[in-house]
Design a protein around this motif. Structure first.
Motif, mmCIF file in Angstrom:
data_model
loop_
_atom_site.group_PDB
_atom_site.id
_atom_site.type_symbol
_atom_site.label_atom_id
_atom_site.label_comp_id
_atom_site.label_asym_id
_atom_site.label_seq_id
_atom_site.Cartn_x
_atom_site.Cartn_y
_atom_site.Cartn_z
ATOM 1 N N UNK A 1 0.813 -1.216 0.000
ATOM 2 C CA UNK A 1 0.000 0.000 0.000
ATOM 3 C C UNK A 1 0.849 1.270 0.000
ATOM 4 N N UNK A 2 2.129 1.163 0.330
ATOM 5 C CA UNK A 2 3.019 2.326 0.372
ATOM 6 C C UNK A 2 3.701 2.613 -0.961
ATOM 7 N N UNK A 3 3.466 1.777 -1.970
ATOM 8 C CA UNK A 3 4.142 1.927 -3.254
ATOM 9 C C UNK A 3 3.156 2.231 -4.372
ATOM 10 N N UNK A 4 3.701 2.801 -5.458
ATOM 11 C CA UNK A 4 2.960 2.894 -6.705
ATOM 12 C C UNK A 4 3.186 1.598 -7.450
ATOM 13 N N UNK A 5 2.136 1.091 -8.078
ATOM 14 C CA UNK A 5 2.229 -0.163 -8.821
ATOM 15 C C UNK A 5 2.217 0.144 -10.310
ATOM 16 N N UNK A 6 3.185 -0.399 -11.012
ATOM 17 C CA UNK A 6 3.269 -0.278 -12.465
ATOM 18 C C UNK A 6 3.130 -1.690 -13.013
ATOM 19 N N UNK A 7 2.223 -1.875 -13.984
ATOM 20 C CA UNK A 7 1.860 -3.216 -14.442
ATOM 21 C C UNK A 7 2.093 -3.366 -15.943
ATOM 22 N N UNK A 8 2.736 -4.462 -16.321
ATOM 23 C CA UNK A 8 2.744 -4.874 -17.725
ATOM 24 C C UNK A 8 1.622 -5.889 -17.850
ATOM 25 N N UNK A 9 0.609 -5.549 -18.627
ATOM 26 C CA UNK A 9 -0.557 -6.409 -18.744
ATOM 27 C C UNK A 9 -0.184 -7.768 -19.318
ATOM 28 N N UNK A 10 -0.878 -8.786 -18.857
ATOM 29 C CA UNK A 10 -0.597 -10.160 -19.267
ATOM 30 C C UNK A 10 -0.734 -10.323 -20.782
ATOM 31 N N UNK A 11 0.173 -11.089 -21.364
ATOM 32 C CA UNK A 11 0.171 -11.412 -22.801
ATOM 33 C C UNK A 11 0.262 -10.167 -23.673
ATOM 34 N N UNK A 12 0.942 -9.131 -23.167
ATOM 35 C CA UNK A 12 1.036 -7.880 -23.888
ATOM 36 C C UNK A 12 2.300 -7.147 -23.446
ATOM 37 N N UNK A 13 2.648 -6.090 -24.147
ATOM 38 C CA UNK A 13 3.733 -5.228 -23.689
ATOM 39 C C UNK A 13 3.179 -3.889 -23.216
ATOM 40 N N UNK A 14 1.868 -3.801 -23.054
ATOM 41 C CA UNK A 14 1.224 -2.578 -22.582
ATOM 42 C C UNK A 14 1.520 -2.380 -21.102
ATOM 43 N N UNK A 15 1.971 -1.187 -20.760
ATOM 44 C CA UNK A 15 2.301 -0.858 -19.372
ATOM 45 C C UNK A 15 1.330 0.202 -18.890
ATOM 46 N N UNK A 16 0.771 -0.006 -17.683
ATOM 47 C CA UNK A 16 -0.163 0.967 -17.118
ATOM 48 C C UNK A 16 0.073 1.094 -15.617
ATOM 49 N N UNK A 17 -0.635 2.012 -15.011
ATOM 50 C CA UNK A 17 -0.497 2.271 -13.575
ATOM 51 C C UNK A 17 -1.645 1.668 -12.796
ATOM 52 N N UNK A 18 -1.325 1.064 -11.665
ATOM 53 C CA UNK A 18 -2.272 0.687 -10.606
ATOM 54 C C UNK A 18 -3.262 -0.428 -10.908
ATOM 55 N N UNK A 19 -3.552 -0.738 -12.131
ATOM 56 C CA UNK A 19 -4.624 -1.701 -12.365
ATOM 57 C C UNK A 19 -4.246 -2.699 -13.438
ATOM 58 N N UNK A 20 -4.916 -3.818 -13.406
ATOM 59 C CA UNK A 20 -4.690 -4.850 -14.397
ATOM 60 C C UNK A 20 -3.952 -6.029 -13.798
ATOM 61 N N UNK A 21 -4.020 -7.124 -14.524
ATOM 62 C CA UNK A 21 -3.333 -8.338 -14.100
ATOM 63 C C UNK A 21 -2.128 -8.542 -14.994
ATOM 64 N N UNK A 22 -1.043 -8.923 -14.386
ATOM 65 C CA UNK A 22 0.168 -9.165 -15.134
ATOM 66 C C UNK A 22 1.383 -8.962 -14.260
ATOM 67 N N UNK A 23 2.517 -8.761 -14.885
ATOM 68 C CA UNK A 23 3.773 -8.569 -14.170
ATOM 69 C C UNK A 23 3.796 -7.172 -13.565
#
Length: 94
Positions: A18-40
């Motif tokens: 909860x103290x960090x910002x989460x950056x996500x690479x969406x599963x089966x994609x190279x799309x990177x977004x903030x805070x939401x989604x499933x993936x790495x």
């Protein structure tokens, strides 16, 4: 590490996620977004030093194994300047 602890990719500090910002690479994609989604995911402290090092040394790109879009960095800097806490970005808007 406790189950909900995460590590900052920049300073390597361990804390509850909860103290960090989460950056996500969406599963089966190279799309990177903030805070939401499933993936790495990669986590980043909401501090100028951590953000600067992560940007300069491409720490997010290496952690996510994907190129970071140029549009992501200004979003993170705006969050930092606005003082948006990591918890506030996860709360549902009304």
């Amino acid at each position: 590490m406790a189950p909900n602890d995460r590590r900052c990719v920049s300073c390597r500090r361990v804390a509850p996620k909860a103290e960090f910002w989460r950056v996500v690479r969406l599963a089966h994609s190279t799309t990177v977004c903030l805070d939401q989604g499933m993936g790495r995911s990669a986590y980043l402290c909401p501090q100028a030093d951590c953000l600067r090092i992560a940007q300069r040394k491409n720490r997010l790109g290496r952690a996510l194994k994907a190129p970071i879009p140029d549009s992501l960095w200004p979003q993170l800097w705006q969050r930092l300047e606005a003082g948006v806490s990591p918890l506030a970005s996860k709360l549902p808007s009304r």
